[in-house]
Design a protein around this motif. Sequence first.
Motif, PDB file in Angstrom:
ATOM      1  N   SER A  32      36.784  21.220 -81.986  1.00 31.92           N
ATOM      2  CA  SER A  32      36.171  20.706 -83.214  1.00 31.92           C
ATOM      3  C   SER A  32      37.268  20.255 -84.160  1.00 31.92           C
ATOM      4  CB  SER A  32      35.319  21.774 -83.918  1.00 31.92           C
ATOM      5  OG  SER A  32      34.164  22.097 -83.171  1.00 31.92           O
ATOM      6  N   VAL A  33      36.961  19.218 -84.932  1.00 31.23           N
ATOM      7  CA  VAL A  33      37.827  18.794 -86.039  1.00 31.23           C
ATOM      8  C   VAL A  33      36.921  18.646 -87.259  1.00 31.23           C
ATOM      9  CG1 VAL A  33      39.360  17.030 -86.954  1.00 31.23           C
ATOM     10  CG2 VAL A  33      39.459  17.601 -84.523  1.00 31.23           C
TER      11      VAL A  33
ATOM     12  N   LEU B  99      34.010  16.012 -86.515  1.00 27.91           N
ATOM     13  CA  LEU B  99      34.204  14.690 -85.917  1.00 27.91           C
ATOM     14  C   LEU B  99      33.882  14.682 -84.437  1.00 27.91           C
ATOM     15  CD1 LEU B  99      37.547  13.607 -87.624  1.00 27.91           C
ATOM     16  CD2 LEU B  99      35.204  13.048 -88.310  1.00 27.91           C
ATOM     17  N   LEU B 100      34.066  15.818 -83.767  1.00 24.86           N
ATOM     18  CA  LEU B 100      33.834  15.858 -82.319  1.00 24.86           C
ATOM     19  C   LEU B 100      32.350  15.832 -81.968  1.00 24.86           C
ATOM     20  CD1 LEU B 100      36.114  15.810 -80.237  1.00 24.86           C
ATOM     21  CD2 LEU B 100      36.855  16.529 -82.488  1.00 24.86           C
TER      22      LEU B 100
ATOM     23  N   SER C 285      39.782  21.720 -90.982  1.00 18.27           N
ATOM     24  CA  SER C 285      40.299  22.621 -89.961  1.00 18.27           C
ATOM     25  C   SER C 285      40.128  22.013 -88.573  1.00 18.27           C
ATOM     26  CB  SER C 285      39.594  23.975 -90.028  1.00 18.27           C
ATOM     27  OG  SER C 285      38.209  23.838 -89.749  1.00 18.27           O
ATOM     28  N   VAL C 286      40.837  22.605 -87.609  1.00 16.05           N
ATOM     29  CA  VAL C 286      40.743  22.196 -86.210  1.00 16.05           C
ATOM     30  C   VAL C 286      40.540  23.446 -85.363  1.00 16.05           C
ATOM     31  CG1 VAL C 286      43.274  22.262 -85.960  1.00 16.05           C
ATOM     32  CG2 VAL C 286      41.891  20.943 -84.346  1.00 16.05           C
TER      33      VAL C 286
ATOM     34  N   LYS D 280      44.528  10.910 -82.764  1.00 15.24           N
ATOM     35  CA  LYS D 280      45.732  10.392 -83.411  1.00 15.24           C
ATOM     36  C   LYS D 280      45.905  10.929 -84.834  1.00 15.24           C
ATOM     37  CE  LYS D 280      45.748   6.041 -80.811  1.00 15.24           C
ATOM     38  NZ  LYS D 280      45.690   4.559 -80.903  1.00 15.24           N
ATOM     39  N   SER D 281      44.905  11.656 -85.338  1.00 18.39           N
ATOM     40  CA  SER D 281      44.919  12.082 -86.733  1.00 18.39           C
ATOM     41  C   SER D 281      45.415  13.506 -86.936  1.00 18.39           C
ATOM     42  CB  SER D 281      43.513  11.957 -87.337  1.00 18.39           C
ATOM     43  OG  SER D 281      43.049  10.627 -87.293  1.00 18.39           O
ATOM     44  N   VAL D 282      45.334  14.341 -85.906  1.00 19.40           N
ATOM     45  CA  VAL D 282      45.733  15.748 -86.013  1.00 19.40           C
ATOM     46  C   VAL D 282      47.106  15.930 -85.376  1.00 19.40           C
ATOM     47  CG1 VAL D 282      45.159  18.123 -85.403  1.00 19.40           C
ATOM     48  CG2 VAL D 282      43.327  16.509 -85.998  1.00 19.40           C
TER      49      VAL D 282
END
Length: 260
Positions: free
Chosen positions: A40-41, A73-74, A107-108, A151-153
Amino acid sequence: MRKLSLFAGLLLLLATACNKDDNTTSLVVRLTDSPGDYESVYVDIQSVQVHVSEGEQVEDWITLDSNPGIYDLLELTNGVETVIANDQSLPTGHYSQLRLILGTENSVVIDSVEYPLTVPSGAESGLKLHIHADLTEGITYSILLDFDAAKSVHKQGINDSYILRPVIKTITEAVDGAISGTVVPDSLNVAVFALIGDDTISTSYAVEGNGSFFLGGLADGDYMVTFDPGELSGFKGDTIENVTVTVGDVTDVGETALVQ
C-alpha cells in the motif's frame, strides 16, 4: 489513521444542469496509479487548487470543492479511478497549474509493516503540477492525475526511512459538449429540449428577458432541438433537426423565431 474506501471504478458525477452561469466552466479532478512494488502507498490529500493565468498575469489560487482524505494508491491501478475534486462553477480561462495540498499522514506498507513517508515540501507549499488547459464556458473538463507510486517512493540510507517525491502525469480533456441559442419573442419562457434517438438528454428554459438558452452535458452526436412555448402562450412550437454536438465545443444554433 482514517483511510478512505475507494470506488471500484470511475466515479465521474457530471452535472447535467440545463442552465449555466455566464463565464463559468466545470472541472472534475480524478486520481489513478501505475502499479508499484508495495502493498500500500497512502497519500494524505487535504485539498486541490488551480489557478488561471492570462499571459504573464497570474491570478490567485482557487481551492476546488475537494474530497480530502487518505488514499491508497495501490487500490487505484488497472483502470480504477476516484474523484478527489469536483467543482461546477469556475471562471473560464487558461489554467496553467494544479496544486495538491498534502497532509502528514503519508505512509508505505512493505512486508505488512507500515512506514511513514516524508514529503519534503508538499504539506507547506503544495505539490504543483503543470496542466496548461483552456477551459471554455459551459463545458465540463476532467483532469486525470496518473500517480506513479513505483517512481515516487524512495528509501533513504540504510535505515527503514522513506521519502515521497511524487511523479504524476496530468491528462486534461473535455468530457461533454453543449448547445446554445436564443428564442424570440424574448418575452416567452420557452422549454427547450435536446433529443437523440428516443431519449431526452438535456432540457432548459429560455431566459425570460433575453430569450437565451443553454443545453449542457451532451455527448458527441446529432441532436434534435425542440421548442415548447406552452399551450397558453398563443405561440407554436418549433424543431431544429440534426444539430451536431462535439465534445469540448458549444454549438450555437442562433436565433429561433416562434410564430403565433
